[in-house]
Design a protein around this motif. Structure first.
Motif, PDB file in Angstrom:
ATOM      1  N   VAL A 180       0.842  -1.200   0.000  1.00 16.38           N
ATOM      2  CA  VAL A 180       0.000   0.000   0.000  1.00 16.38           C
ATOM      3  C   VAL A 180       0.874   1.246   0.000  1.00 16.38           C
ATOM      4  O   VAL A 180       0.633   2.194  -0.744  1.00 16.38           O
ATOM      5  CB  VAL A 180      -0.941   0.002   1.223  1.00 16.38           C
ATOM      6  N   GLU A 181       1.904   1.229   0.831  1.00 13.14           N
ATOM      7  CA  GLU A 181       2.783   2.389   0.969  1.00 13.14           C
ATOM      8  C   GLU A 181       3.749   2.516  -0.204  1.00 13.14           C
ATOM      9  O   GLU A 181       4.170   3.628  -0.550  1.00 13.14           O
ATOM     10  CB  GLU A 181       3.567   2.285   2.277  1.00 13.14           C
ATOM     11  N   GLN A 182       4.104   1.376  -0.811  1.00 15.14           N
ATOM     12  CA  GLN A 182       5.058   1.407  -1.924  1.00 15.14           C
ATOM     13  C   GLN A 182       4.509   0.583  -3.098  1.00 15.14           C
ATOM     14  O   GLN A 182       4.998  -0.519  -3.379  1.00 15.14           O
ATOM     15  CB  GLN A 182       6.408   0.851  -1.483  1.00 15.14           C
ATOM     16  N   PRO A 183       3.502   1.086  -3.807  1.00 16.73           N
ATOM     17  CA  PRO A 183       2.900   0.319  -4.914  1.00 16.73           C
ATOM     18  C   PRO A 183       3.873   0.028  -6.052  1.00 16.73           C
ATOM     19  O   PRO A 183       3.594  -0.845  -6.885  1.00 16.73           O
ATOM     20  CB  PRO A 183       1.741   1.221  -5.368  1.00 16.73           C
ATOM     21  N   THR A 184       5.013   0.735  -6.077  1.00 21.87           N
ATOM     22  CA  THR A 184       6.014   0.427  -7.105  1.00 21.87           C
ATOM     23  C   THR A 184       6.630  -0.956  -6.899  1.00 21.87           C
ATOM     24  O   THR A 184       7.323  -1.472  -7.785  1.00 21.87           O
ATOM     25  CB  THR A 184       7.140   1.478  -7.106  1.00 21.87           C
ATOM     26  N   LEU A 185       6.362  -1.572  -5.747  1.00 18.76           N
ATOM     27  CA  LEU A 185       6.860  -2.921  -5.477  1.00 18.76           C
ATOM     28  C   LEU A 185       5.980  -4.003  -6.107  1.00 18.76           C
ATOM     29  O   LEU A 185       6.236  -5.191  -5.909  1.00 18.76           O
ATOM     30  CB  LEU A 185       6.936  -3.178  -3.966  1.00 18.76           C
ATOM     31  N   VAL A 186       4.971  -3.616  -6.872  1.00 18.13           N
ATOM     32  CA  VAL A 186       3.998  -4.597  -7.341  1.00 18.13           C
ATOM     33  C   VAL A 186       4.631  -5.698  -8.184  1.00 18.13           C
ATOM     34  O   VAL A 186       4.259  -6.873  -8.080  1.00 18.13           O
ATOM     35  CB  VAL A 186       2.841  -3.911  -8.100  1.00 18.13           C
ATOM     36  N   ARG A 187       5.594  -5.369  -9.031  1.00 12.21           N
ATOM     37  CA  ARG A 187       6.213  -6.404  -9.860  1.00 12.21           C
ATOM     38  C   ARG A 187       6.956  -7.421  -8.991  1.00 12.21           C
ATOM     39  O   ARG A 187       6.826  -8.639  -9.193  1.00 12.21           O
ATOM     40  CB  ARG A 187       7.175  -5.780 -10.877  1.00 12.21           C
ATOM     41  N   ALA A 188       7.722  -6.943  -8.026  1.00 11.32           N
ATOM     42  CA  ALA A 188       8.432  -7.846  -7.121  1.00 11.32           C
ATOM     43  C   ALA A 188       7.442  -8.641  -6.279  1.00 11.32           C
ATOM     44  O   ALA A 188       7.647  -9.833  -6.007  1.00 11.32           O
ATOM     45  CB  ALA A 188       9.378  -7.057  -6.218  1.00 11.32           C
ATOM     46  N   ALA A 189       6.351  -7.979  -5.865  1.00  9.45           N
ATOM     47  CA  ALA A 189       5.343  -8.657  -5.055  1.00  9.45           C
ATOM     48  C   ALA A 189       4.712  -9.809  -5.827  1.00  9.45           C
ATOM     49  O   ALA A 189       4.489 -10.897  -5.273  1.00  9.45           O
ATOM     50  CB  ALA A 189       4.274  -7.662  -4.613  1.00  9.45           C
ATOM     51  N   VAL A 190       4.415  -9.596  -7.102  1.00 14.00           N
ATOM     52  CA  VAL A 190       3.817 -10.653  -7.925  1.00 14.00           C
ATOM     53  C   VAL A 190       4.743 -11.861  -8.002  1.00 14.00           C
ATOM     54  O   VAL A 190       4.309 -13.010  -7.862  1.00 14.00           O
ATOM     55  CB  VAL A 190       3.488 -10.116  -9.334  1.00 14.00           C
ATOM     56  N   GLU A 191       6.035 -11.633  -8.210  1.00 12.65           N
ATOM     57  CA  GLU A 191       6.978 -12.754  -8.296  1.00 12.65           C
ATOM     58  C   GLU A 191       7.056 -13.519  -6.971  1.00 12.65           C
ATOM     59  O   GLU A 191       7.124 -14.746  -6.948  1.00 12.65           O
ATOM     60  CB  GLU A 191       8.365 -12.252  -8.694  1.00 12.65           C
ATOM     61  N   GLU A 192       7.019 -12.794  -5.862  1.00 19.84           N
ATOM     62  CA  GLU A 192       7.074 -13.453  -4.561  1.00 19.84           C
ATOM     63  C   GLU A 192       5.786 -14.228  -4.284  1.00 19.84           C
ATOM     64  O   GLU A 192       5.823 -15.329  -3.726  1.00 19.84           O
ATOM     65  CB  GLU A 192       7.329 -12.412  -3.462  1.00 19.84           C
ATOM     66  N   LEU A 193       4.660 -13.682  -4.672  1.00 25.59           N
ATOM     67  CA  LEU A 193       3.390 -14.379  -4.481  1.00 25.59           C
ATOM     68  C   LEU A 193       3.323 -15.630  -5.342  1.00 25.59           C
ATOM     69  O   LEU A 193       2.769 -16.663  -4.927  1.00 25.59           O
ATOM     70  CB  LEU A 193       2.225 -13.435  -4.809  1.00 25.59           C
ATOM     71  N   LEU A 194       3.887 -15.569  -6.535  1.00 26.27           N
ATOM     72  CA  LEU A 194       3.954 -16.756  -7.383  1.00 26.27           C
ATOM     73  C   LEU A 194       4.846 -17.830  -6.759  1.00 26.27           C
ATOM     74  O   LEU A 194       4.598 -19.028  -6.920  1.00 26.27           O
ATOM     75  CB  LEU A 194       4.493 -16.383  -8.765  1.00 26.27           C
ATOM     76  N   ARG A 195       5.874 -17.398  -6.048  1.00 24.74           N
ATOM     77  CA  ARG A 195       6.818 -18.339  -5.444  1.00 24.74           C
ATOM     78  C   ARG A 195       6.270 -19.038  -4.213  1.00 24.74           C
ATOM     79  O   ARG A 195       6.451 -20.245  -4.054  1.00 24.74           O
ATOM     80  CB  ARG A 195       8.111 -17.605  -5.052  1.00 24.74           C
ATOM     81  N   VAL A 196       5.562 -18.292  -3.335  1.00 28.15           N
ATOM     82  CA  VAL A 196       5.361 -18.798  -1.978  1.00 28.15           C
ATOM     83  C   VAL A 196       4.299 -19.867  -1.818  1.00 28.15           C
ATOM     84  O   VAL A 196       4.406 -20.720  -0.925  1.00 28.15           O
ATOM     85  CB  VAL A 196       5.041 -17.660  -0.984  1.00 28.15           C
ATOM     86  N   HIS A 197       3.260 -19.836  -2.640  1.00 26.51           N
ATOM     87  CA  HIS A 197       2.216 -20.826  -2.367  1.00 26.51           C
ATOM     88  C   HIS A 197       2.576 -22.174  -2.973  1.00 26.51           C
ATOM     89  O   HIS A 197       3.403 -22.291  -3.868  1.00 26.51           O
ATOM     90  CB  HIS A 197       0.845 -20.332  -2.846  1.00 26.51           C
ATOM     91  N   ASP A 198       1.921 -23.215  -2.448  1.00 18.71           N
ATOM     92  CA  ASP A 198       2.218 -24.583  -2.891  1.00 18.71           C
ATOM     93  C   ASP A 198       1.995 -24.716  -4.385  1.00 18.71           C
ATOM     94  O   ASP A 198       1.008 -24.221  -4.935  1.00 18.71           O
ATOM     95  CB  ASP A 198       1.319 -25.593  -2.171  1.00 18.71           C
ATOM     96  N   ASN A 199       2.902 -25.398  -5.051  1.00 18.32           N
ATOM     97  CA  ASN A 199       2.797 -25.634  -6.486  1.00 18.32           C
ATOM     98  C   ASN A 199       2.771 -27.120  -6.779  1.00 18.32           C
ATOM     99  O   ASN A 199       3.285 -27.931  -6.022  1.00 18.32           O
ATOM    100  CB  ASN A 199       3.975 -24.976  -7.228  1.00 18.32           C
ATOM    101  N   THR A 200       2.209 -27.450  -7.905  1.00 18.24           N
ATOM    102  CA  THR A 200       1.974 -28.839  -8.252  1.00 18.24           C
ATOM    103  C   THR A 200       3.247 -29.579  -8.636  1.00 18.24           C
ATOM    104  O   THR A 200       4.252 -28.975  -8.992  1.00 18.24           O
ATOM    105  CB  THR A 200       0.988 -28.917  -9.439  1.00 18.24           C
ATOM    106  N   GLY A 201       3.193 -30.892  -8.568  1.00 19.59           N
ATOM    107  CA  GLY A 201       4.246 -31.720  -9.119  1.00 19.59           C
ATOM    108  C   GLY A 201       3.995 -31.892 -10.609  1.00 19.59           C
ATOM    109  O   GLY A 201       3.015 -32.523 -11.023  1.00 19.59           O
TER     110      GLY A 201
END
Length: 379
Positions: A246-267
């Motif tokens: 919210v405070e730094q919306p310019t982080l959105v690209r980095a945030a998307v990559e981290e969100l893609l990384r953190v949740h469980d992914n399929t085999g």
């Protein structure tokens, strides 16, 4: 994509524990589970592994899903066909095309958020944004009537069903028939869309275009639906990270990559095309090998405090979209959609929070991609 079954995942404990181990899939078949970032990354590009099987009718399966639980494609021509399809489809998702698409994705996102805001708090972010946005976007790209999106959701749920093979097969057959009819219409009344442009290629038969279009429509929306919902859930479960964005919306690209990384992914399903050795283990031709992207994305040798969500993280690269020759063609489009959603969410709804306790959120356990049933939020 998200985790297919807890049977297929196990915490990565490093090379000392071995990067490959024997497991039983949820349908009771034998498989190899390959873990760790470097091993999974390497095997994504290893041509000794593929998606087809020399005897598909007897191939071990991960689940009952027709397209995603077992082998697909022709074993003898898989490598050539995969390269040919990549050459044909990559131009539709290149940097220029995505730059041109971004304003339209932004506008569709704004429209959906306007409608959600008008209905008021609380709301189901899953149904309000995560489900319709990817369908609207891929329908425009492919030249498909958006009015058919409810049919797409039903077919998609059926095809991804990991328990009912008959239901999965019927969903696939109905979707294939729909795409066949669509190609026939595009031959007569072409437009400025991917289906029409594929029809202009004299080397492609209607059957090939139908199959390509079916897969693009399916993959082009289902996985992004899941990523939007789970990404929002993970941000809202970590208020400090939400507030930082919210405070730094310019982080959105980095945030998307981290969100893609953190949740469980399929085999990811692969089959050995020949006898081979992995980490000293003998893998036989036709064996099922599951590439455990969850372990790769949480490998402590690549990511410090790997289970922690950190939208400022600069370490490593996740493998959620695969790697090398098997890198997801639609990844650039998914990123555009995710960046649009999270960029607008934090600027328009800075006080957003979960409307239920995190433990009350339910996952779709009957389909390969899992994802959320709903995501109640308030602001």
């Amino acid at each position: 994509m998200t985790s297919d079954s807890t049977q297929l995942t196990c915490p990565y404990t490093g090379a000392a524990a071995g990067i490959i181990r024997r497991i039983s899939t949820e349908v009771g078949d034998d498989a190899w589970l390959l873990t760790g970032h470097s091993a999974v990354k390497e095997m994504f590009s290893d041509k000794r592994l593929g998606r087809s099987h020399p005897t598909p009718e007897t191939a071990p399966r991960k689940s009952a899903s027709v397209l995603f639980g077992g082998p697909i494609g022709d074993f003898d021509t898989e490598l050539e066909n995969a390269e040919r399809l990549r050459v044909l489809l990559n131009p539709f998702f290149g940097p220029k095309q995505m730059r041109e698409m971004r304003p339209r994705v932004d506008a569709l996102t704004t429209q959906l958020l306007d409608e959600m805001a008008e209905r008021g708090s609380p709301a189901d972010l899953h149904e309000a944004v995560a489900v319709p946005l990817p369908i609207l976007v891929i329908c425009e790209l492919m030249g498909v009537p958006a009015s058919d999106r409810e049919r797409f959701r039903a077919w998609s749920a059926a095809i991804f069903d990991k328990h009912d093979g008959a239901k999965s097969g019927q969903g696939g057959a109905e979707w294939y028939e729909y795409c066949t009819e669509l190609v026939a219409r595009k031959r007569i009344e072409p437009g400025n869309d991917i289906f029409s442009r594929l029809c202009e290629n004299p080397e492609l038969t209607d059957e090939i275009i139908t199959a390509m279009g079916m897969v693009l429509l399916l993959i082009g929306h289902e996985s992004t639906v899941v990523e939007i919902s789970l990404g929002a859930m993970n941000l809202l479960k970590h208020p400090d990270q939400w507030q930082l964005l919210v405070e730094q919306p310019t982080l959105v690209r980095a945030a998307v990559e981290e969100l893609l990384r953190v949740h469980d992914n399929t085999g990811f399903v692969r089959y050995a095309r020949t006898d081979m050795r992995i980490d000293g283990v003998e893998v036989r031709r036709g064996d099922l090998v599951l590439l455990d992207v969850d372990s790769a994305n949480h490998d402590p040798s690549m990511f410090t405090d790997s289970r922690r969500l950190d939208i400022t993280r600069e370490q490593g690269a996740h493998l959620t979209f695969g790697h090398g020759t098997h890198y997801c063609i639609g990844a650039p489009l998914a990123r555009v959609e995710l960046q649009a959603v999270f960029g607008q969410l934090v600027t328009r709804f800075p006080t957003m929070r979960l409307a239920v306790a995190p433990e009350e959120l339910q996952m779709r356990e009957d389909i390969v991609t899992r994802g959320l049933v709903s995501l109640p939020v308030r602001w």
